[in-house]
Scaffold this active site. Structure first.
Site, mmCIF file in Angstrom:
data_model
loop_
_atom_site.group_PDB
_atom_site.id
_atom_site.type_symbol
_atom_site.label_atom_id
_atom_site.label_comp_id
_atom_site.label_asym_id
_atom_site.label_seq_id
_atom_site.Cartn_x
_atom_site.Cartn_y
_atom_site.Cartn_z
ATOM 1 N N LYS A 13 0.832 -1.215 0.000
ATOM 2 C CA LYS A 13 0.000 0.000 0.000
ATOM 3 C C LYS A 13 0.863 1.261 0.000
ATOM 4 O O LYS A 13 0.674 2.168 -0.814
ATOM 5 C CB LYS A 13 -0.932 0.024 1.233
ATOM 6 C CG LYS A 13 -1.815 -1.212 1.363
ATOM 7 C CD LYS A 13 -2.702 -1.154 2.596
ATOM 8 C CE LYS A 13 -1.950 -1.163 3.923
ATOM 9 N NZ LYS A 13 -1.249 -2.426 4.246
ATOM 10 N N ARG A 86 -9.815 0.541 8.539
ATOM 11 C CA ARG A 86 -9.416 -0.811 8.933
ATOM 12 C C ARG A 86 -10.519 -1.530 9.699
ATOM 13 O O ARG A 86 -10.323 -2.698 10.061
ATOM 14 C CB ARG A 86 -8.191 -0.727 9.842
ATOM 15 C CG ARG A 86 -6.845 -0.895 9.129
ATOM 16 C CD ARG A 86 -5.771 -0.624 10.155
ATOM 17 N NE ARG A 86 -4.551 -1.343 9.969
ATOM 18 C CZ ARG A 86 -3.468 -0.833 9.374
ATOM 19 N NH1 ARG A 86 -3.480 0.357 8.839
ATOM 20 N NH2 ARG A 86 -2.365 -1.548 9.312
ATOM 21 N N ARG A 125 11.706 -4.945 5.267
ATOM 22 C CA ARG A 125 11.325 -3.572 4.913
ATOM 23 C C ARG A 125 12.197 -2.543 5.634
ATOM 24 O O ARG A 125 12.476 -2.653 6.814
ATOM 25 C CB ARG A 125 9.852 -3.361 5.303
ATOM 26 C CG ARG A 125 9.433 -1.904 5.366
ATOM 27 C CD ARG A 125 7.941 -1.747 5.249
ATOM 28 N NE ARG A 125 7.189 -2.206 6.398
ATOM 29 C CZ ARG A 125 5.847 -2.202 6.439
ATOM 30 N NH1 ARG A 125 5.133 -1.803 5.393
ATOM 31 N NH2 ARG A 125 5.221 -2.633 7.513
ATOM 32 N N ARG A 159 11.040 -0.195 11.214
ATOM 33 C CA ARG A 159 9.977 -0.036 12.215
ATOM 34 C C ARG A 159 10.109 -1.067 13.323
ATOM 35 O O ARG A 159 10.358 -2.234 13.044
ATOM 36 C CB ARG A 159 8.616 -0.202 11.531
ATOM 37 C CG ARG A 159 8.198 1.041 10.778
ATOM 38 C CD ARG A 159 7.021 0.803 9.867
ATOM 39 N NE ARG A 159 5.916 0.071 10.469
ATOM 40 C CZ ARG A 159 4.769 -0.153 9.838
ATOM 41 N NH1 ARG A 159 4.584 0.299 8.613
ATOM 42 N NH2 ARG A 159 3.807 -0.832 10.429
ATOM 43 N N ARG A 170 -0.719 -8.532 13.523
ATOM 44 C CA ARG A 170 -1.279 -7.549 12.582
ATOM 45 C C ARG A 170 -2.079 -8.241 11.485
ATOM 46 O O ARG A 170 -3.124 -7.756 11.058
ATOM 47 C CB ARG A 170 -0.148 -6.692 11.996
ATOM 48 C CG ARG A 170 0.367 -5.674 13.019
ATOM 49 C CD ARG A 170 1.787 -5.231 12.769
ATOM 50 N NE ARG A 170 1.993 -4.597 11.502
ATOM 51 C CZ ARG A 170 3.197 -4.455 10.941
ATOM 52 N NH1 ARG A 170 4.280 -4.893 11.556
ATOM 53 N NH2 ARG A 170 3.311 -3.862 9.783
HETATM 54 P P1 ADP Z 1 1.220 -1.632 7.551
HETATM 55 O O1 ADP Z 1 1.990 -0.724 6.633
HETATM 56 O O2 ADP Z 1 2.052 -2.755 8.025
HETATM 57 O O3 ADP Z 1 -0.092 -2.030 6.983
HETATM 58 P P2 ADP Z 1 0.543 0.709 9.121
HETATM 59 O O4 ADP Z 1 1.740 1.558 9.020
HETATM 60 O O5 ADP Z 1 -0.618 1.055 8.261
HETATM 61 O O6 ADP Z 1 0.940 -0.813 8.893
HETATM 62 O O7 ADP Z 1 0.041 0.654 10.629
HETATM 63 C C1 ADP Z 1 0.936 0.386 11.696
HETATM 64 C C2 ADP Z 1 0.136 0.280 12.993
HETATM 65 O O8 ADP Z 1 -0.537 1.530 13.240
HETATM 66 C C3 ADP Z 1 -0.978 -0.765 12.968
HETATM 67 O O9 ADP Z 1 -0.512 -2.057 13.338
HETATM 68 C C4 ADP Z 1 -1.953 -0.187 14.006
HETATM 69 O O10 ADP Z 1 -1.484 -0.409 15.336
HETATM 70 C C5 ADP Z 1 -1.853 1.313 13.750
HETATM 71 N N1 ADP Z 1 -2.819 1.782 12.743
HETATM 72 C C6 ADP Z 1 -2.547 2.333 11.519
HETATM 73 N N2 ADP Z 1 -3.670 2.659 10.864
HETATM 74 C C7 ADP Z 1 -4.698 2.303 11.677
HETATM 75 C C8 ADP Z 1 -6.123 2.354 11.557
HETATM 76 N N3 ADP Z 1 -6.728 2.843 10.459
HETATM 77 N N4 ADP Z 1 -6.864 1.902 12.608
HETATM 78 C C9 ADP Z 1 -6.292 1.421 13.723
HETATM 79 N N5 ADP Z 1 -4.963 1.316 13.895
HETATM 80 C C10 ADP Z 1 -4.171 1.752 12.886
HETATM 81 P P1 ADP Z 2 2.252 -1.787 3.247
HETATM 82 O O1 ADP Z 2 2.219 -0.280 3.203
HETATM 83 O O2 ADP Z 2 1.044 -2.414 2.575
HETATM 84 O O3 ADP Z 2 2.455 -2.324 4.631
HETATM 85 P P2 ADP Z 2 4.828 -1.527 1.846
HETATM 86 O O4 ADP Z 2 4.489 -0.722 0.647
HETATM 87 O O5 ADP Z 2 5.530 -0.853 2.961
HETATM 88 O O6 ADP Z 2 3.504 -2.279 2.380
HETATM 89 O O7 ADP Z 2 5.674 -2.800 1.355
HETATM 90 C C1 ADP Z 2 6.222 -3.742 2.287
HETATM 91 C C2 ADP Z 2 7.625 -4.139 1.833
HETATM 92 O O8 ADP Z 2 7.551 -4.910 0.635
HETATM 93 C C3 ADP Z 2 8.534 -2.943 1.535
HETATM 94 O O9 ADP Z 2 9.840 -3.281 1.942
HETATM 95 C C4 ADP Z 2 8.443 -2.793 0.011
HETATM 96 O O10 ADP Z 2 9.650 -2.251 -0.538
HETATM 97 C C5 ADP Z 2 8.208 -4.229 -0.456
HETATM 98 N N1 ADP Z 2 7.296 -4.321 -1.596
HETATM 99 C C6 ADP Z 2 6.230 -3.527 -1.871
HETATM 100 N N2 ADP Z 2 5.603 -3.939 -3.011
HETATM 101 C C7 ADP Z 2 6.271 -5.032 -3.433
HETATM 102 C C8 ADP Z 2 6.128 -5.927 -4.560
HETATM 103 N N3 ADP Z 2 5.124 -5.770 -5.448
HETATM 104 N N4 ADP Z 2 7.020 -6.942 -4.680
HETATM 105 C C9 ADP Z 2 8.009 -7.095 -3.764
HETATM 106 N N5 ADP Z 2 8.205 -6.308 -2.700
HETATM 107 C C10 ADP Z 2 7.364 -5.275 -2.533
#
Ligand code: ADP
Ligand code: ADP
Ligand code: ZN
Length: 215
Positions: A13, A86, A125, A159, A170
């Protein structure tokens, strides 16, 4: 155009939202980034959210909905909701926030991924400490070693919640609370599915096709 990028942690994302922001002038609204910022600054929201995030659980609907409400007006060229909504409550809150502004969702793009592959994505990541650009130890290294492609910074960070145990929690939260909001958007005819296991560029092309054919 206002869109949601939906998918479990590590689905891609943030990577795709950043690209859309650069290429289309849309604004990435990432509740995860907003919360990490609040934690770093030690604000009242950050103090509440810190332990919840470290455990991989969800922060309260009221907190994250308020964060989105504060930023929505800045996204005049369209918002990319990244990591929000979410829960069903957050999806309802978003409907109200948009309706108040005579806006509505154009697409809910679901990044469809394989959970086991996500653990590797997340544990590999890292991001630029300066601009937040996302990288990966195996799949997406900076073009010049140790230098951010986007801003040229040499500082990177990881992170604290990107460890296997927290990732499992998660993912369980995603399955229990986030995946069930898909039928709500399905009924509105908004869900577009993209193969999130394809390469970063292929996923980007698939998203571009969705956005371009709907204009
Ligand atoms: P990821 O990139 O792994 O999907 P995020 O960066 O979006 O994770 O979120 C990291 C953490 O922040 C989540 O595990 C949760 O604790 C909190 N968080 C982020 N967005 C939300 C949301 N929309 N509702 C509740 N908690 C959230
Ligand atoms: P999210 O925001 O959904 O948690 P990220 O965009 O941070 O996910 O991506 C998670 C990890 O995977 C990062 O290290 C990113 O560079 C890598 N990544 C993202 N998209 C791809 C893909 N299509 N193929 C392989 N690795 C990816
Ligand atoms: Zn950078």
């Amino acid at each position: 155009m206002d869109i949601i990028l939906l998918g479990p942690p590590g689905a891609g994302k943030g990577t795709q939202a950043a690209r859309l922001q650069t290429n289309r002038g849309m604004i990435q609204l990432s509740t995860g980034d907003m919360l990490r910022d609040a934690v770093a600054k030690g604000t009242p929201v950050g103090i509440k959210a810190k332990a919840v995030m470290a455990a991989g659980e969800l922060v309260s609907d009221a907190i994250v909905s308020a964060l989105i409400g504060e930023r929505l007006d800045s996204a005049t060229e369209g918002a990319i909701f990244d990591g929000f909504p979410r829960t069903a409550h957050q999806a309802e809150a978003l409907e109200l926030l948009l309706a108040d502004r005579d806006r509505k969702l154009d697409h809910v793009i679901e990044l469809v991924v394989d959970e086991e592959a996500l653990v590797d994505r997340i544990t590999g990541r890292f991001t630029c400490a300066c601009c937040g650009a996302s990288y990966h130890d195996h799949f997406h290294l900076p073009k010049i070693e140790g230098t951010c492609d986007v801003c040229g910074s040499h500082e990177f960070k990881r992170r604290p919640d990107d460890n296997e145990a927290t990732v499992r929690t998660r993912m369980a939260e995603y399955r229990a609370k986030t995946a069930p909001i898909l039928p709500f958007y399905e009924e509105k005819g908004l869900v577009r599915r993209v193969d999130g296991m394809a390469s970063v560029d292929e996923v980007a092309t698939a998203i571009d096709t969705i956005l371009d054919t709907s204009q």
